[in-house]
Design a protein around this motif. Sequence first.
Motif, PDB file in Angstrom:
ATOM      1  N   GLU A 190      36.506  22.051 -46.247  1.00 21.82           N
ATOM      2  CA  GLU A 190      36.656  22.765 -47.585  1.00 21.82           C
ATOM      3  C   GLU A 190      35.711  23.559 -47.979  1.00 21.82           C
ATOM      4  O   GLU A 190      34.389  23.238 -47.887  1.00 21.82           O
ATOM      5  CB  GLU A 190      37.056  21.708 -48.595  1.00 21.82           C
ATOM      6  N   VAL A 191      35.933  24.644 -48.712  1.00 16.47           N
ATOM      7  CA  VAL A 191      34.690  25.412 -49.281  1.00 16.47           C
ATOM      8  C   VAL A 191      34.925  25.639 -50.643  1.00 16.47           C
ATOM      9  O   VAL A 191      36.108  26.241 -51.202  1.00 16.47           O
ATOM     10  CB  VAL A 191      34.732  26.800 -48.428  1.00 16.47           C
ATOM     11  N   GLU A 192      33.800  25.468 -51.449  1.00 17.77           N
ATOM     12  CA  GLU A 192      33.981  25.850 -52.874  1.00 17.77           C
ATOM     13  C   GLU A 192      33.702  27.341 -52.982  1.00 17.77           C
ATOM     14  O   GLU A 192      32.722  27.807 -52.486  1.00 17.77           O
ATOM     15  CB  GLU A 192      32.800  24.999 -53.719  1.00 17.77           C
ATOM     16  N   THR A 193      34.403  27.750 -53.792  1.00 12.63           N
ATOM     17  CA  THR A 193      34.482  29.291 -54.109  1.00 12.63           C
ATOM     18  C   THR A 193      34.312  29.611 -55.608  1.00 12.63           C
ATOM     19  O   THR A 193      35.113  28.946 -56.436  1.00 12.63           O
ATOM     20  CB  THR A 193      35.353  30.294 -53.821  1.00 12.63           C
ATOM     21  N   ARG A 194      33.612  30.888 -56.040  1.00 13.04           N
ATOM     22  CA  ARG A 194      33.262  30.991 -57.532  1.00 13.04           C
ATOM     23  C   ARG A 194      34.021  32.266 -57.911  1.00 13.04           C
ATOM     24  O   ARG A 194      34.114  32.427 -59.198  1.00 13.04           O
ATOM     25  CB  ARG A 194      31.919  30.774 -57.973  1.00 13.04           C
ATOM     26  N   ASN A 195      34.362  33.265 -56.838  1.00 14.91           N
ATOM     27  CA  ASN A 195      35.103  34.422 -57.196  1.00 14.91           C
ATOM     28  C   ASN A 195      35.916  35.001 -56.137  1.00 14.91           C
ATOM     29  O   ASN A 195      35.969  34.141 -55.280  1.00 14.91           O
ATOM     30  CB  ASN A 195      33.907  35.417 -57.917  1.00 14.91           C
ATOM     31  N   LEU A 196      36.440  36.139 -56.420  1.00 15.11           N
ATOM     32  CA  LEU A 196      37.443  36.428 -55.129  1.00 15.11           C
ATOM     33  C   LEU A 196      36.689  36.896 -54.022  1.00 15.11           C
ATOM     34  O   LEU A 196      37.356  36.809 -52.918  1.00 15.11           O
ATOM     35  CB  LEU A 196      38.424  37.599 -55.795  1.00 15.11           C
ATOM     36  N   ALA A 204      38.257  34.192 -44.310  1.00 13.61           N
ATOM     37  CA  ALA A 204      37.992  34.965 -43.105  1.00 13.61           C
ATOM     38  C   ALA A 204      37.123  33.972 -41.892  1.00 13.61           C
ATOM     39  O   ALA A 204      37.075  34.075 -40.966  1.00 13.61           O
ATOM     40  CB  ALA A 204      36.883  36.234 -43.305  1.00 13.61           C
ATOM     41  N   ALA A 205      36.224  33.112 -42.800  1.00 16.76           N
ATOM     42  CA  ALA A 205      35.711  32.135 -41.935  1.00 16.76           C
ATOM     43  C   ALA A 205      36.487  30.793 -41.441  1.00 16.76           C
ATOM     44  O   ALA A 205      36.053  30.049 -40.640  1.00 16.76           O
ATOM     45  CB  ALA A 205      34.494  31.427 -42.870  1.00 16.76           C
ATOM     46  N   GLY A 206      37.890  30.844 -41.858  1.00 15.67           N
ATOM     47  CA  GLY A 206      38.625  29.874 -41.457  1.00 15.67           C
ATOM     48  C   GLY A 206      38.723  28.528 -42.134  1.00 15.67           C
ATOM     49  O   GLY A 206      39.242  27.569 -41.520  1.00 15.67           O
ATOM     50  N   ALA A 207      38.256  28.570 -43.227  1.00 15.65           N
ATOM     51  CA  ALA A 207      38.328  27.435 -44.255  1.00 15.65           C
ATOM     52  C   ALA A 207      39.981  26.622 -44.070  1.00 15.65           C
ATOM     53  O   ALA A 207      40.772  27.457 -44.309  1.00 15.65           O
ATOM     54  CB  ALA A 207      38.017  27.505 -45.622  1.00 15.65           C
ATOM     55  N   ASP A 208      39.746  25.163 -44.141  1.00 16.23           N
ATOM     56  CA  ASP A 208      41.252  24.661 -44.173  1.00 16.23           C
ATOM     57  C   ASP A 208      41.749  24.629 -45.581  1.00 16.23           C
ATOM     58  O   ASP A 208      43.014  24.539 -46.108  1.00 16.23           O
ATOM     59  CB  ASP A 208      41.080  23.486 -43.665  1.00 16.23           C
ATOM     60  N   ILE A 209      40.708  24.373 -46.459  1.00 20.89           N
ATOM     61  CA  ILE A 209      40.851  24.283 -47.984  1.00 20.89           C
ATOM     62  C   ILE A 209      39.977  25.029 -48.784  1.00 20.89           C
ATOM     63  O   ILE A 209      38.744  25.111 -48.246  1.00 20.89           O
ATOM     64  CB  ILE A 209      40.747  22.672 -48.548  1.00 20.89           C
ATOM     65  N   ILE A 210      40.345  25.887 -49.707  1.00 19.57           N
ATOM     66  CA  ILE A 210      39.569  26.486 -50.610  1.00 19.57           C
ATOM     67  C   ILE A 210      39.627  26.056 -52.072  1.00 19.57           C
ATOM     68  O   ILE A 210      40.578  25.938 -52.628  1.00 19.57           O
ATOM     69  CB  ILE A 210      39.825  28.285 -50.477  1.00 19.57           C
ATOM     70  N   MET A 211      38.418  25.604 -52.648  1.00 17.20           N
ATOM     71  CA  MET A 211      38.373  25.289 -53.838  1.00 17.20           C
ATOM     72  C   MET A 211      38.128  26.466 -54.855  1.00 17.20           C
ATOM     73  O   MET A 211      37.223  27.121 -54.610  1.00 17.20           O
ATOM     74  CB  MET A 211      37.258  24.241 -54.224  1.00 17.20           C
ATOM     75  N   GLY A 229      48.926  31.062 -48.253  1.00 22.48           N
ATOM     76  CA  GLY A 229      49.039  30.314 -47.420  1.00 22.48           C
ATOM     77  C   GLY A 229      48.304  30.047 -46.298  1.00 22.48           C
ATOM     78  O   GLY A 229      48.638  29.183 -45.593  1.00 22.48           O
ATOM     79  N   ARG A 230      47.371  30.557 -45.988  1.00 23.46           N
ATOM     80  CA  ARG A 230      46.378  30.544 -44.893  1.00 23.46           C
ATOM     81  C   ARG A 230      45.447  29.398 -45.141  1.00 23.46           C
ATOM     82  O   ARG A 230      44.583  28.925 -44.094  1.00 23.46           O
ATOM     83  CB  ARG A 230      45.601  31.739 -44.631  1.00 23.46           C
TER      84      ARG A 230
END
Length: 274
Positions: A190-196, A204-211, A229-230
């Motif tokens: 899982e990767v935490e993100t703060r913006n688009l 692009a990096a292939g994260a399974d879950i995006i926070m 859905g990716r």
Amino acid sequence: MFEIDTILRNALHEDIGLGDITTLATVAPGTAGRAQLVAKESFVLAGMDVARRVFTLLDDTVAFEKLREDGSRIERGEVLAWLKGHAAMLLQGERVALNLLQRLSGIATHTARFVAALEGTGTAVVDTRKTTPGLRVLEKYAVRVGGGRNHRTSLYDGVLIKENHVVAAGGIAPAVARARQRAPHTLRVEVETRNLQEVEEAVAAGADIIMLDNMAPAELRQAVLLIDGRALTEASGGVTLDTVREIAETGVDFISVGALTHSSPAVDISMLFQ
């Protein structure tokens, strides 16, 4: 059970210490006691077996008769259980048992409110690691009793690349790549993100879950469309009962709520001798 017993033994040692001076001074040895646990308000019950274990650790001859089970919706004035045994043991276990029962029931009750607010959306509410030190296993159990779901339990059972990891690793892409090399294939990343922009990098990096951290509903909708859905999506940050439904309607899969464990008010339960 071993982990729970350790928690309870430590709590009893903290409370009783070298001895219960008041009980020793006022209650004659061998005095029998009978008491009931009574709800002083309405709530969702959690922690009955924990409360029972407190007393049996002190004295395995204490009888603890459960009248309601975890997950039950309790009304004010209901009797939850009857206890019978040595009065001294009932008195010495009272505060630890009530502290835990009230705390866990408070978490279950608060969680149930979030679950009700999300009904029909298809979005699940999950907890976080913002738990009381030493009580995580019990508090996460209470979340499940309230109808919520557990996020990772600890640092060892899930890969969650957060802002500081990204900085230390030199970016989202290298952080995910290193995680893939080191983590077992059974663990999602899982990767935490703060913006688009960061969302695009995580996809692009292939994260399974995006926070999707602290994003407004409009930005959340854009992020969900972008991910398409990716990856699974998790909204996080400052979620309240007033905002959780609107967040769910953006299409995210999960909403993580730290308040389930760090800010749930304890319910009111009393132990009364008969």
